[in-house]
Design a protein around this motif. Sequence first.
Motif, PDB file in Angstrom:
ATOM      1  N   PRO A  19       0.823  -1.214   0.000  1.00  0.00           N
ATOM      2  CA  PRO A  19       0.000   0.000   0.000  1.00  0.00           C
ATOM      3  C   PRO A  19       0.858   1.264   0.000  1.00  0.00           C
ATOM      4  N   ARG A  20       0.407   2.265  -0.751  1.00  0.00           N
ATOM      5  CA  ARG A  20       1.092   3.562  -0.764  1.00  0.00           C
ATOM      6  C   ARG A  20       0.680   4.308   0.497  1.00  0.00           C
ATOM      7  N   LEU A  21       1.673   4.840   1.222  1.00  0.00           N
ATOM      8  CA  LEU A  21       1.440   5.493   2.500  1.00  0.00           C
ATOM      9  C   LEU A  21       1.727   6.986   2.426  1.00  0.00           C
ATOM     10  N   HIS A  22       0.911   7.771   3.113  1.00  0.00           N
ATOM     11  CA  HIS A  22       1.144   9.201   3.307  1.00  0.00           C
ATOM     12  C   HIS A  22       1.123   9.425   4.816  1.00  0.00           C
ATOM     13  N   THR A  23       2.163  10.050   5.362  1.00  0.00           N
ATOM     14  CA  THR A  23       2.247  10.246   6.805  1.00  0.00           C
ATOM     15  C   THR A  23       2.236  11.724   7.155  1.00  0.00           C
ATOM     16  N   ARG A  24       1.684  12.007   8.342  1.00  0.00           N
ATOM     17  CA  ARG A  24       1.684  13.361   8.886  1.00  0.00           C
ATOM     18  C   ARG A  24       1.846  13.245  10.401  1.00  0.00           C
ATOM     19  N   ALA A  25       2.910  13.847  10.910  1.00  0.00           N
ATOM     20  CA  ALA A  25       3.196  13.792  12.349  1.00  0.00           C
ATOM     21  C   ALA A  25       2.676  15.053  13.026  1.00  0.00           C
ATOM     22  N   ASP A  26       2.311  14.925  14.298  1.00  0.00           N
ATOM     23  CA  ASP A  26       1.919  16.077  15.111  1.00  0.00           C
ATOM     24  C   ASP A  26       2.446  15.872  16.525  1.00  0.00           C
ATOM     25  N   ALA A  27       2.007  16.714  17.444  1.00  0.00           N
ATOM     26  CA  ALA A  27       2.539  16.673  18.807  1.00  0.00           C
ATOM     27  C   ALA A  27       2.171  15.392  19.563  1.00  0.00           C
ATOM     28  N   PHE A  28       1.120  14.700  19.146  1.00  0.00           N
ATOM     29  CA  PHE A  28       0.647  13.540  19.898  1.00  0.00           C
ATOM     30  C   PHE A  28       0.963  12.201  19.231  1.00  0.00           C
ATOM     31  N   ASP A  86       3.486  -1.699  17.998  1.00  0.00           N
ATOM     32  CA  ASP A  86       4.845  -2.083  18.374  1.00  0.00           C
ATOM     33  C   ASP A  86       5.873  -1.561  17.366  1.00  0.00           C
ATOM     34  N   ALA A  87       5.578  -1.708  16.084  1.00  0.00           N
ATOM     35  CA  ALA A  87       6.528  -1.301  15.050  1.00  0.00           C
ATOM     36  C   ALA A  87       6.722   0.213  15.016  1.00  0.00           C
ATOM     37  N   TRP A  88       5.667   0.970  15.244  1.00  0.00           N
ATOM     38  CA  TRP A  88       5.732   2.429  15.178  1.00  0.00           C
ATOM     39  C   TRP A  88       6.077   3.053  16.524  1.00  0.00           C
ATOM     40  N   GLY A  89       6.095   2.284  17.600  1.00  0.00           N
ATOM     41  CA  GLY A  89       6.404   2.811  18.925  1.00  0.00           C
ATOM     42  C   GLY A  89       5.273   3.660  19.486  1.00  0.00           C
ATOM     43  N   MET A  90       4.034   3.251  19.268  1.00  0.00           N
ATOM     44  CA  MET A  90       2.860   3.999  19.720  1.00  0.00           C
ATOM     45  C   MET A  90       2.218   3.316  20.925  1.00  0.00           C
ATOM     46  N   ARG A  91       1.511   4.108  21.723  1.00  0.00           N
ATOM     47  CA  ARG A  91       0.785   3.549  22.872  1.00  0.00           C
ATOM     48  C   ARG A  91      -0.500   2.873  22.421  1.00  0.00           C
ATOM     49  N   ARG A  92      -1.180   3.498  21.470  1.00  0.00           N
ATOM     50  CA  ARG A  92      -2.395   2.895  20.921  1.00  0.00           C
ATOM     51  C   ARG A  92      -2.574   3.398  19.508  1.00  0.00           C
ATOM     52  N   PRO A  96     -12.486   6.093   6.149  1.00  0.00           N
ATOM     53  CA  PRO A  96     -13.328   7.257   5.891  1.00  0.00           C
ATOM     54  C   PRO A  96     -14.028   7.249   4.538  1.00  0.00           C
ATOM     55  N   LYS A  97     -13.397   6.663   3.524  1.00  0.00           N
ATOM     56  CA  LYS A  97     -14.028   6.568   2.202  1.00  0.00           C
ATOM     57  C   LYS A  97     -13.495   5.329   1.499  1.00  0.00           C
ATOM     58  N   PRO A  98     -14.175   4.857   0.472  1.00  0.00           N
ATOM     59  CA  PRO A  98     -13.736   3.637  -0.206  1.00  0.00           C
ATOM     60  C   PRO A  98     -12.314   3.761  -0.748  1.00  0.00           C
ATOM     61  N   GLY A  99     -11.522   2.742  -0.515  1.00  0.00           N
ATOM     62  CA  GLY A  99     -10.162   2.692  -1.017  1.00  0.00           C
ATOM     63  C   GLY A  99      -9.134   3.387  -0.154  1.00  0.00           C
ATOM     64  N   VAL A 100      -9.551   3.917   1.002  1.00  0.00           N
ATOM     65  CA  VAL A 100      -8.627   4.662   1.869  1.00  0.00           C
ATOM     66  C   VAL A 100      -8.739   4.130   3.292  1.00  0.00           C
ATOM     67  N   ILE A 101      -7.583   3.869   3.900  1.00  0.00           N
ATOM     68  CA  ILE A 101      -7.505   3.456   5.307  1.00  0.00           C
ATOM     69  C   ILE A 101      -6.693   4.527   6.037  1.00  0.00           C
ATOM     70  N   VAL A 102      -7.193   4.966   7.206  1.00  0.00           N
ATOM     71  CA  VAL A 102      -6.475   5.953   8.010  1.00  0.00           C
ATOM     72  C   VAL A 102      -6.132   5.311   9.347  1.00  0.00           C
ATOM     73  N   ALA A 103      -4.839   5.286   9.671  1.00  0.00           N
ATOM     74  CA  ALA A 103      -4.358   4.754  10.948  1.00  0.00           C
ATOM     75  C   ALA A 103      -3.792   5.926  11.748  1.00  0.00           C
ATOM     76  N   ARG A 104      -4.384   6.183  12.907  1.00  0.00           N
ATOM     77  CA  ARG A 104      -3.960   7.294  13.771  1.00  0.00           C
ATOM     78  C   ARG A 104      -3.255   6.685  14.969  1.00  0.00           C
ATOM     79  N   GLY A 105      -1.939   6.870  15.052  1.00  0.00           N
ATOM     80  CA  GLY A 105      -1.152   6.343  16.156  1.00  0.00           C
ATOM     81  C   GLY A 105      -0.894   7.417  17.192  1.00  0.00           C
TER      82      GLY A 105
END
Length: 119
Positions: free
Chosen positions: A31-40, A66-72, A78-87
Amino acid sequence: MLGLAVKDATPTVVQEYGPQEPPTKPRVLVPRLHTRADAFGVTVTADALPQVGLSAWQDAGEGLCDAWGMRRIRISHPKPGVIVARGFRREPLEAVMCSPLLGPDGAPVCRPGQFASTR
């Protein structure tokens, strides 16, 4: 990829109608990934692949944490063909917010009756 990649054994047009060569290895679709980091934490938007939808991402959620080092992690579709993962690396509600009405020692900055209404 925690089972989020797909092997595609379908031959390409060139392989199908071109000169007969030994069979090639199946292509691996990632899958092609687009990332955006913020304070949390981080928000990752991914293009869904055939046979890898919301349920596959939710099943891989613990491994992604575990791989991304996130707590949860929260995964949505949100729409067909798109998955959003918020770590979440740290929780937004646990953040300490200083009030402008309190001084550094915790005492009120203004005293009762200091401000008066003009009406």
